[in-house]
Scaffold this motif. Structure first.
Motif, mmCIF file in Angstrom:
data_model
loop_
_atom_site.group_PDB
_atom_site.id
_atom_site.type_symbol
_atom_site.label_atom_id
_atom_site.label_comp_id
_atom_site.label_asym_id
_atom_site.label_seq_id
_atom_site.Cartn_x
_atom_site.Cartn_y
_atom_site.Cartn_z
ATOM 1 N N ASN A 142 0.855 -1.194 0.000
ATOM 2 C CA ASN A 142 0.000 0.000 0.000
ATOM 3 C C ASN A 142 0.895 1.250 0.000
ATOM 4 O O ASN A 142 1.635 1.485 0.959
ATOM 5 C CB ASN A 142 -0.895 -0.049 1.248
ATOM 6 N N SER B 267 0.361 4.181 0.590
ATOM 7 C CA SER B 267 0.185 5.092 1.730
ATOM 8 C C SER B 267 1.171 4.767 2.849
ATOM 9 O O SER B 267 1.516 5.630 3.643
ATOM 10 C CB SER B 267 -1.231 4.987 2.305
ATOM 11 N N ASN B 268 1.593 3.517 2.911
ATOM 12 C CA ASN B 268 2.536 3.091 3.947
ATOM 13 C C ASN B 268 3.962 3.006 3.445
ATOM 14 O O ASN B 268 4.903 2.951 4.230
ATOM 15 C CB ASN B 268 2.155 1.695 4.465
HETATM 16 C C1 LIG Z 1 -3.875 1.977 2.225
HETATM 17 O O1 LIG Z 1 -3.658 2.561 3.490
HETATM 18 C C2 LIG Z 1 -4.502 3.685 3.734
HETATM 19 C C3 LIG Z 1 -4.016 4.335 5.025
HETATM 20 O O2 LIG Z 1 -3.913 3.392 6.037
HETATM 21 C C4 LIG Z 1 -5.943 3.205 3.783
HETATM 22 O O3 LIG Z 1 -6.788 4.317 3.998
HETATM 23 C C5 LIG Z 1 -6.308 2.541 2.455
HETATM 24 O O4 LIG Z 1 -7.594 1.987 2.541
HETATM 25 C C6 LIG Z 1 -5.304 1.452 2.140
HETATM 26 N N1 LIG Z 1 -5.560 0.965 0.792
HETATM 27 C C7 LIG Z 1 -5.739 -0.312 0.540
HETATM 28 C C8 LIG Z 1 -5.958 -0.671 -0.888
HETATM 29 O O5 LIG Z 1 -5.741 -1.150 1.423
#
Ligand SMILES: *[C@@H]1O[C@H](CO)[C@@H](O)[C@H](O)[C@H]1NC(C)=O
Ligand SMILES: *[C@@H]1O[C@H](CO)[C@@H](O)[C@H](O)[C@H]1NC(C)=O
Ligand SMILES: *[C@@H]1O[C@H](CO)[C@@H](O)[C@H](O)[C@H]1NC(C)=O
Ligand SMILES: *[C@@H]1O[C@H](CO)[C@@H](O)[C@H](O)[C@H]1NC(C)=O
Ligand SMILES: *[C@@H]1O[C@H](CO)[C@@H](O)[C@H](O)[C@H]1NC(C)=O
Ligand SMILES: *[C@@H]1O[C@H](CO)[C@@H](O)[C@H](O)[C@H]1NC(C)=O
Length: 457
Positions: free
Chosen positions: A334, A336-337
């Motif tokens: 992900n 975001s991480n």
């Molecule tokens: C990725 O991480 C973000 C932040 O934690 C979260 O909001 C998002 O749903 C995640 N995306 C997936 C595809 O899991």
């Protein structure tokens, strides 16, 4: 050691610190490398100075003197000369055993850093001297000074007119795998940006505090080298930056065998986009590049028996170090991480600097081939925990990156220690890179104490 010898030593020390600019030393051309190097076809590499004290960061001043942080000694300047013979002169600019690595020049402003503070000295390139009786300005204070890696690479950011408007400063981790670096407020494993006030030596500005710096990227374990690419126009109000990152040593982690960690994880090249407009800074959270939880696969087949779960993955696959059950491979997938790298370097290469080859301002046939214009050059300090050793050289690759297919390398060596099995020994350990105005590439090599130049044959 007798008392007379001690007295002689202390007089010498006083002499050195009182009149450093008198101390010029000379080295003729053609002194051999301490250990042989192999150079790419059409290029040559030659030593310009030997026996230096751990030369790290390097940059050119306005007169094309090469300035070097000799870590544990200070800043020295290197000037080509024809007298007493063709060679180079070394001049002591500042003696300070506290300088770590970073060095930048903006006209008469010389930026260097200790483990905790970045300073600006007033510097005169014509006589390679610091202005006498002018105190250096403490421009950024409170940089985390503890931990294993306090090199604090520096990079000035310029506006479109070429004026230096901000300073980027790197900070490494507290320890090899630093869980505090997950929090950008820790100040670890990240790059911060400081908008520069007007710099006047007679009326110095108040120091900026590390705590107030703009975090432009975090989760980059050791952001040892970074540069602005010369190709690609960032959206208005933002900047692109390319950062080389040293992967953690993952020996001793649960479930990873010694054969696997001998060839993993890869070192990385990160692509960073950061805001410079006030509204962008206010509304854009910095991105994390995954350290300490996520890292990159180099060799999927490093241990097919002991670590079979990697065999069907490709180079660059983002995997979790399983420091916590929730931070698994899916977490690392992900963005975001964990922002993935745009290029992977062989495990244990230890990239420490990156520079782009811009069009030379002065033409000489010695400048690097124009076919390499726009390419990125990266120094590889070299492995200390891989068998057989790797790195110990300088590589180049085209930019923008074309991702290598089929687990290919994606870069090639311009120079490398010839006998890798003897390294580190007296092998080159490249650190700092700087292009001269003439398109030649200068390199510092810390443990071998050498400066050398790569040029067209
Ligand atoms: C990725 O991480 C973000 C932040 O934690 C979260 O909001 C998002 O749903 C995640 N995306 C997936 C595809 O899991
Ligand atoms: C470097 O130091 C070594 C050991 O003191 C010496 O033998 C060598 O001549 C020096 N090299 C140069 C180029 O001065
Ligand atoms: C190099 O140093 C020598 C003295 O050792 C001096 O005569 C010469 O002018 C210097 N060369 C340059 C280019 O500064
Ligand atoms: C270098 O030149 C500057 C400007 O002329 C002068 O103020 C300074 O004293 C010189 N430094 C040395 C060490 O000669
Ligand atoms: C790692 O090893 C532990 C204990 O041997 C085991 O419980 C766990 O499932 C393993 N994790 C992975 C990802 O293989
Ligand atoms: C890897 O892929 C091959 C071919 O698809 C498959 O036979 C094998 O079981 C896979 N190995 C692992 C460890 O997943």
């Amino acid at each position: 050691m007798g008392p007379i010898y001690i007295l002689a030593l202390s007089i010498l020390t006083l002499h050195l610190s009182a009149v450093p600019s008198v101390l010029a030393t000379f080295q003729p051309l053609a002194v051999p490398f301490r250990s042989p190097v192999t150079v790419a076809a059409g290029l040559s590499a030659s030593v310009i100075f030997s026996n230096l004290t751990t030369p790290r960061g390097i940059t050119f001043d306005t007169e094309q003197n090469l300035l070097v942080v000799e870590r544990g000694f200070g800043v020295t300047a290197f000037t080509p000369t024809t007298f007493p013979a063709p060679g180079w002169n070394r001049t002591v600019v500042i003696q300070n055993t506290g300088f770590t690595q970073g060095i930048q020049i903006d006209g008469d402003k010389l930026y260097v850093s200790t483990a905790t503070t970045t300073f600006i000295y007033q510097y005169n390139a014509l006589n390679r001297s610091i202005a006498p009786n002018v105190a250096p300005i403490s421009i950024v204070t409170g940089i985390p000074g503890d931990g294993d890696l306090t090199t604090h690479t520096l990079q000035l950011e310029q506006d479109v007119s070429g004026k230096a408007v901000a300073l980027l400063i790197a900070d490494g981790p507290l320890e090899n795998i630093d869980v505090t670096a997950r929090d950008p407020a820790s100040g670890r494993s990240q790059i911060r940006r400081f908008v520069l006030p007007t710099i006047s030596f007679s009326d110095p500005p108040a120091p900026l505090s590390w705590a107030n710096g703009q975090i432009i990227a975090f989760g980059i374990r050791n952001p040892a080298g970074f540069a602005f690419p010369t190709v690609g126009i960032p959206p208005s109000g933002s900047k692109f930056l390319l950062v080389v990152e040293n992967g953690a040593s993952i020996d001793g982690l649960a479930n990873l065998t010694s054969a696997f960690v001998n060839d993993n994880p890869s070192d990385e090249l990160e692509f960073v986009k950061y805001p410079i407009s006030l509204s962008g800074i206010a509304s854009t959270a910095p991105k994390t590049y995954g350290f300490p939880d996520c890292t990159s696969l180099w060799n999927p087949l490093a241990d097919p028996v002991g670590n079979p779960s990697f065999v069907n993955k490709t180079r660059g696959f983002q995997f979790s170090l399983e420091l916590e059950p929730s931070r698994d491979d899916a977490f690392c997938a992900n963005v975001s991480n964990n922002q993935p790298p745009i290029l992977n370097f062989q495990a244990h290469s230890v990239p420490l600097d990156i520079k782009f080859y811009e069009p030379p301002q002065r033409f000489t046939p010695k400048g690097l081939p124009l076919l390499l214009l726009g390419h990125a050059f990266v120094s590889f300090h070299g492995s200390f925990d891989r068998s057989p050793p790797t790195g110990y050289g300088v590589v180049q690759f085209p930019y923008p990156i074309s991702r290598p297919a089929n687990n290919g390398l994606g870069y090639s060596f311009v120079v490398q220690a010839t006998n890798l099995n003897t390294c580190p020994g007296s092998c080159i350990r490249p650190v700092g890179l700087a292009f001269g105005k003439d398109g030649r590439l200068f390199v510092s090599s810390d443990s071998s104490g050498e400066l050398f130049v790569i040029e067209q044959q």
